[in-house]
Scaffold this motif. Structure first.
Motif, PDB file in Angstrom:
ATOM      1  N   THR A  69       0.813  -1.211   0.000  1.00  4.45           N
ATOM      2  CA  THR A  69       0.000   0.000   0.000  1.00  4.45           C
ATOM      3  C   THR A  69       0.850   1.267   0.000  1.00  4.45           C
ATOM      4  O   THR A  69       0.369   2.333  -0.367  1.00  4.45           O
ATOM      5  CB  THR A  69      -0.931   0.027   1.222  1.00  4.45           C
ATOM      6  OG1 THR A  69      -0.143  -0.102   2.412  1.00  4.45           O
ATOM      7  CG2 THR A  69      -1.916  -1.114   1.172  1.00  4.45           C
ATOM      8  N   THR A  70       2.085   1.146   0.443  1.00  3.88           N
ATOM      9  CA  THR A  70       3.011   2.275   0.434  1.00  3.88           C
ATOM     10  C   THR A  70       4.364   1.756  -0.050  1.00  3.88           C
ATOM     11  O   THR A  70       4.536   0.577  -0.301  1.00  3.88           O
ATOM     12  CB  THR A  70       3.173   2.885   1.837  1.00  3.88           C
ATOM     13  OG1 THR A  70       3.679   1.874   2.719  1.00  3.88           O
ATOM     14  CG2 THR A  70       1.856   3.408   2.368  1.00  3.88           C
ATOM     15  N   PHE A  71       5.307   2.665  -0.139  1.00  2.00           N
ATOM     16  CA  PHE A  71       6.656   2.283  -0.553  1.00  2.00           C
ATOM     17  C   PHE A  71       7.600   2.736   0.545  1.00  2.00           C
ATOM     18  O   PHE A  71       7.861   3.931   0.708  1.00  2.00           O
ATOM     19  CB  PHE A  71       7.010   2.947  -1.882  1.00  2.00           C
ATOM     20  CG  PHE A  71       8.351   2.523  -2.436  1.00  2.00           C
ATOM     21  CD1 PHE A  71       8.490   1.309  -3.089  1.00  2.00           C
ATOM     22  CD2 PHE A  71       9.463   3.331  -2.297  1.00  2.00           C
ATOM     23  CE1 PHE A  71       9.718   0.912  -3.598  1.00  2.00           C
ATOM     24  CE2 PHE A  71      10.692   2.951  -2.793  1.00  2.00           C
ATOM     25  CZ  PHE A  71      10.822   1.733  -3.453  1.00  2.00           C
ATOM     26  N   SER A  72       8.077   1.790   1.330  1.00  5.59           N
ATOM     27  CA  SER A  72       8.871   2.126   2.504  1.00  5.59           C
ATOM     28  C   SER A  72      10.189   2.796   2.128  1.00  5.59           C
ATOM     29  O   SER A  72      10.854   2.409   1.161  1.00  5.59           O
ATOM     30  CB  SER A  72       9.162   0.853   3.314  1.00  5.59           C
ATOM     31  OG  SER A  72      10.043   1.136   4.372  1.00  5.59           O
ATOM     32  N   ASP A  73      10.578   3.769   2.937  1.00  4.30           N
ATOM     33  CA  ASP A  73      11.872   4.430   2.754  1.00  4.30           C
ATOM     34  C   ASP A  73      13.036   3.486   3.023  1.00  4.30           C
ATOM     35  O   ASP A  73      14.190   3.836   2.743  1.00  4.30           O
ATOM     36  CB  ASP A  73      11.981   5.656   3.669  1.00  4.30           C
ATOM     37  CG  ASP A  73      11.032   6.768   3.258  1.00  4.30           C
ATOM     38  OD1 ASP A  73      10.527   6.721   2.118  1.00  4.30           O
ATOM     39  OD2 ASP A  73      10.787   7.676   4.081  1.00  4.30           O
ATOM     40  N   LEU A  74      12.759   2.301   3.564  1.00  4.04           N
ATOM     41  CA  LEU A  74      13.828   1.312   3.745  1.00  4.04           C
ATOM     42  C   LEU A  74      14.451   0.917   2.411  1.00  4.04           C
ATOM     43  O   LEU A  74      15.591   0.449   2.371  1.00  4.04           O
ATOM     44  CB  LEU A  74      13.287   0.061   4.443  1.00  4.04           C
ATOM     45  CG  LEU A  74      12.932   0.202   5.920  1.00  4.04           C
ATOM     46  CD1 LEU A  74      12.333  -1.100   6.447  1.00  4.04           C
ATOM     47  CD2 LEU A  74      14.154   0.595   6.744  1.00  4.04           C
ATOM     48  N   PHE A  75      13.721   1.111   1.318  1.00  2.00           N
ATOM     49  CA  PHE A  75      14.267   0.793   0.008  1.00  2.00           C
ATOM     50  C   PHE A  75      15.134   1.934  -0.539  1.00  2.00           C
ATOM     51  O   PHE A  75      15.685   1.807  -1.626  1.00  2.00           O
ATOM     52  CB  PHE A  75      13.132   0.482  -0.971  1.00  2.00           C
ATOM     53  CG  PHE A  75      12.425  -0.809  -0.666  1.00  2.00           C
ATOM     54  CD1 PHE A  75      12.987  -2.026  -1.025  1.00  2.00           C
ATOM     55  CD2 PHE A  75      11.220  -0.820   0.018  1.00  2.00           C
ATOM     56  CE1 PHE A  75      12.365  -3.224  -0.731  1.00  2.00           C
ATOM     57  CE2 PHE A  75      10.581  -2.017   0.321  1.00  2.00           C
ATOM     58  CZ  PHE A  75      11.151  -3.219  -0.058  1.00  2.00           C
ATOM     59  N   LEU A  76      15.257   3.012   0.241  1.00  2.00           N
ATOM     60  CA  LEU A  76      16.119   4.135  -0.122  1.00  2.00           C
ATOM     61  C   LEU A  76      17.038   4.458   1.055  1.00  2.00           C
ATOM     62  O   LEU A  76      17.125   5.601   1.502  1.00  2.00           O
ATOM     63  CB  LEU A  76      15.268   5.376  -0.470  1.00  2.00           C
ATOM     64  CG  LEU A  76      14.067   5.160  -1.404  1.00  2.00           C
ATOM     65  CD1 LEU A  76      13.200   6.414  -1.452  1.00  2.00           C
ATOM     66  CD2 LEU A  76      14.530   4.799  -2.801  1.00  2.00           C
ATOM     67  N   PRO A  77      17.776   3.484   1.568  1.00  2.00           N
ATOM     68  CA  PRO A  77      18.489   3.666   2.838  1.00  2.00           C
ATOM     69  C   PRO A  77      19.610   4.683   2.786  1.00  2.00           C
ATOM     70  O   PRO A  77      19.920   5.323   3.795  1.00  2.00           O
ATOM     71  CB  PRO A  77      19.035   2.263   3.128  1.00  2.00           C
ATOM     72  CG  PRO A  77      19.184   1.621   1.782  1.00  2.00           C
ATOM     73  CD  PRO A  77      18.023   2.149   0.985  1.00  2.00           C
ATOM     74  N   TRP A  78      20.250   4.837   1.629  1.00  2.00           N
ATOM     75  CA  TRP A  78      21.347   5.777   1.486  1.00  2.00           C
ATOM     76  C   TRP A  78      20.909   7.204   1.819  1.00  2.00           C
ATOM     77  O   TRP A  78      21.716   8.024   2.232  1.00  2.00           O
ATOM     78  CB  TRP A  78      21.894   5.723   0.057  1.00  2.00           C
ATOM     79  CG  TRP A  78      20.930   5.144  -0.916  1.00  2.00           C
ATOM     80  CD1 TRP A  78      20.837   3.839  -1.319  1.00  2.00           C
ATOM     81  CD2 TRP A  78      19.869   5.830  -1.602  1.00  2.00           C
ATOM     82  NE1 TRP A  78      19.795   3.673  -2.200  1.00  2.00           N
ATOM     83  CE2 TRP A  78      19.190   4.875  -2.407  1.00  2.00           C
ATOM     84  CE3 TRP A  78      19.444   7.157  -1.632  1.00  2.00           C
ATOM     85  CZ2 TRP A  78      18.099   5.198  -3.211  1.00  2.00           C
ATOM     86  CZ3 TRP A  78      18.360   7.498  -2.431  1.00  2.00           C
ATOM     87  CH2 TRP A  78      17.700   6.528  -3.198  1.00  2.00           C
ATOM     88  N   ALA A  79      19.612   7.494   1.676  1.00  2.00           N
ATOM     89  CA  ALA A  79      19.117   8.838   1.984  1.00  2.00           C
ATOM     90  C   ALA A  79      19.129   9.115   3.476  1.00  2.00           C
ATOM     91  O   ALA A  79      19.107  10.279   3.894  1.00  2.00           O
ATOM     92  CB  ALA A  79      17.707   9.023   1.432  1.00  2.00           C
ATOM     93  N   GLY A  80      19.160   8.041   4.285  1.00  2.00           N
ATOM     94  CA  GLY A  80      19.136   8.230   5.727  1.00  2.00           C
ATOM     95  C   GLY A  80      20.487   8.235   6.392  1.00  2.00           C
ATOM     96  O   GLY A  80      20.578   8.395   7.611  1.00  2.00           O
ATOM     97  N   LEU A  81      21.566   8.094   5.613  1.00  2.00           N
ATOM     98  CA  LEU A  81      22.904   8.103   6.204  1.00  2.00           C
ATOM     99  C   LEU A  81      23.266   9.515   6.647  1.00  2.00           C
ATOM    100  O   LEU A  81      22.816  10.501   6.055  1.00  2.00           O
ATOM    101  CB  LEU A  81      23.908   7.542   5.204  1.00  2.00           C
ATOM    102  CG  LEU A  81      23.650   6.078   4.797  1.00  2.00           C
ATOM    103  CD1 LEU A  81      24.713   5.583   3.835  1.00  2.00           C
ATOM    104  CD2 LEU A  81      23.551   5.174   6.026  1.00  2.00           C
ATOM    105  N   PRO A  82      24.091   9.645   7.685  1.00  2.00           N
ATOM    106  CA  PRO A  82      24.295  10.933   8.353  1.00  2.00           C
ATOM    107  C   PRO A  82      24.742  12.084   7.464  1.00  2.00           C
ATOM    108  O   PRO A  82      24.348  13.229   7.700  1.00  2.00           O
ATOM    109  CB  PRO A  82      25.361  10.609   9.414  1.00  2.00           C
ATOM    110  CG  PRO A  82      25.189   9.159   9.689  1.00  2.00           C
ATOM    111  CD  PRO A  82      24.801   8.548   8.370  1.00  2.00           C
TER     112      PRO A  82
END
Length: 368
Positions: A69-82
């Motif tokens: 139903t959604t697209f988790s940001d877990l599939f874009l993990p590089w965006a969450g690196l410091p």
């Protein structure tokens, strides 16, 4: 309603267009779970499903709320690196290593982002550290069914175990079907990334964003990007960068990662000749409202068959000329009719091509 990305101070070299195998795997899982969202992929979905290992298919159901139903940001993990400047890895293995670098708090919060999290895009206590948020999270999970509640409880009780489960599952997906998919799609995505990068360098950000989608615009001051979506959100590049990530499997979804503290990402479908440009949501709403009136629906029946003058419409509909003119004006403002002059007569006719696209435009708009 729209999502805004504040980019004041963003340097041109901080904008990157890079394909992501992990993001594309996420879109593949979504298409397999929700094939109705992707009518153009029906043949591919059927072929993959037919040869999918039954055990792997069962495991897809365990946490399908991360991609159904959604697209988790877990599939874009590089965006969450410091550093907020990291780029997607060249291989799925590299990106899974990036996923491992997210903290447990990031992982848990992101895994529960839409389905069980009280708010997205805001900075607040996490379910892993705050008892009240944890209780609310599990209440929301319970409302979505026992499977989601079970996953939420296991995730909150032992994040490392779920992280290992997810990594192994994604690796098995690569072996089971995605390696073949990526070998075919990566060249198209790389070509699109090179084209967009060249466009950004030669013509600037406004032209580059317009090529991504007509639904993405840059304001006159070049300080804010607006994405026309049925939803509100705001983020900023700050001292980080902006990533544009193409997908071959994603249409009609145009997604914006606007999680607090993460690098903003535009995850956009690669265009193809058979896909019409997305309609502005305001114009779509105007057209649907115009056609919803019973008088204008009756009027459209006649205008679809042939061109009519105002006088002719007054006779067939039994209304006055001013009333007919007001209804025609609404249809014309919505871009639903064409007019042409023949001598001293003005003829009105329904633009059936525009009307025929309304169904697909509505679907594209609400899924964008």
């Amino acid at each position: 309603m729209s999502v805004h990305i504040d980019i004041e101070g963003l340097r041109p070299e901080a904008v990157a267009v890079v394909p992501s195998p992990l993001a594309e795997l996420g879109m593949a899982l979504h298409a397999l779970s929700e094939p109705a969202h992707h009518p153009g992929l029906q043949g591919w979905v059927t072929a993959v499903t037919a040869r999918l290992d039954p055990h792997l298919a069962d495991r897809m159901c365990e946490a399908d709320f991360l991609w159904r139903t959604t697209f988790s940001d877990l599939f874009l993990p590089w965006a969450g690196l410091p550093d907020r400047r990291s780029l997607p890895g060249a291989t799925l293995a590299e990106e899974l290593d990036q996923l491992d670098k997210l903290s447990d708090e990031q992982f848990v919060d992101t895994a529960l982002e839409f389905t069980c999290s009280p708010a997205y895009g805001e900075c607040g206590p996490t379910a892993l550290s705050d008892p009240q948020t944890r209780r609310r999270t599990l209440e929301l999970a319970a409302a979505r069914g026992p499977r989601q509640l079970s996953f939420g409880e296991r995730l909150l009780a032992d994040p490392p175990r779920i992280r290992l489960w997810l990594r192994q599952f994604l690796q098995d997906c690569e072996e089971g079907f995605f390696a073949d998919v990526w070998s075919r799609l990566r060249h198209q995505l790389a070509a699109d990334a090179r084209h967009k990068t060249d466009l950004l360098r030669r013509k600037g950000l406004a032209e580059g964003l317009a090529a991504v989608s007509p639904a993405v615009t840059l304001d006159a001051a070049a300080t804010r990007i607006t994405v026309d979506k049925l939803g509100d959100g705001r983020t900023a590049t700050g001292d980080g960068g902006l990533l544009l990530v193409p997908t071959s499997l994603g249409w009609p979804h145009l997604m914006v990662l606007h999680r607090h503290g993460w690098q903003p990402v535009l995850h956009y479908p690669v265009g193809s000749p058979e896909l019409a440009a997305p309609q502005a949501l305001e114009q779509l709403a105007l057209r649907m409202t115009a056609l919803s009136h019973p008088v204008r629906m009756r009027m459209s029946r006649y205008l679809a068959r042939s061109a009519h003058t105002t006088s002719e419409l007054t006779q067939v509909l039994g209304m006055t000329a001013p009333e007919i003119s007001r209804h025609l004006a609404v249809l014309k403002k919505a871009g639903l009719i064409t007019t042409r002059r023949r001598g001293r007569y003005v003829l009105h006719q329904l633009d059936v091509t525009v009307v025929a696209r309304l169904g697909s435009e509505f679907l594209e708009g609400i899924l964008r």
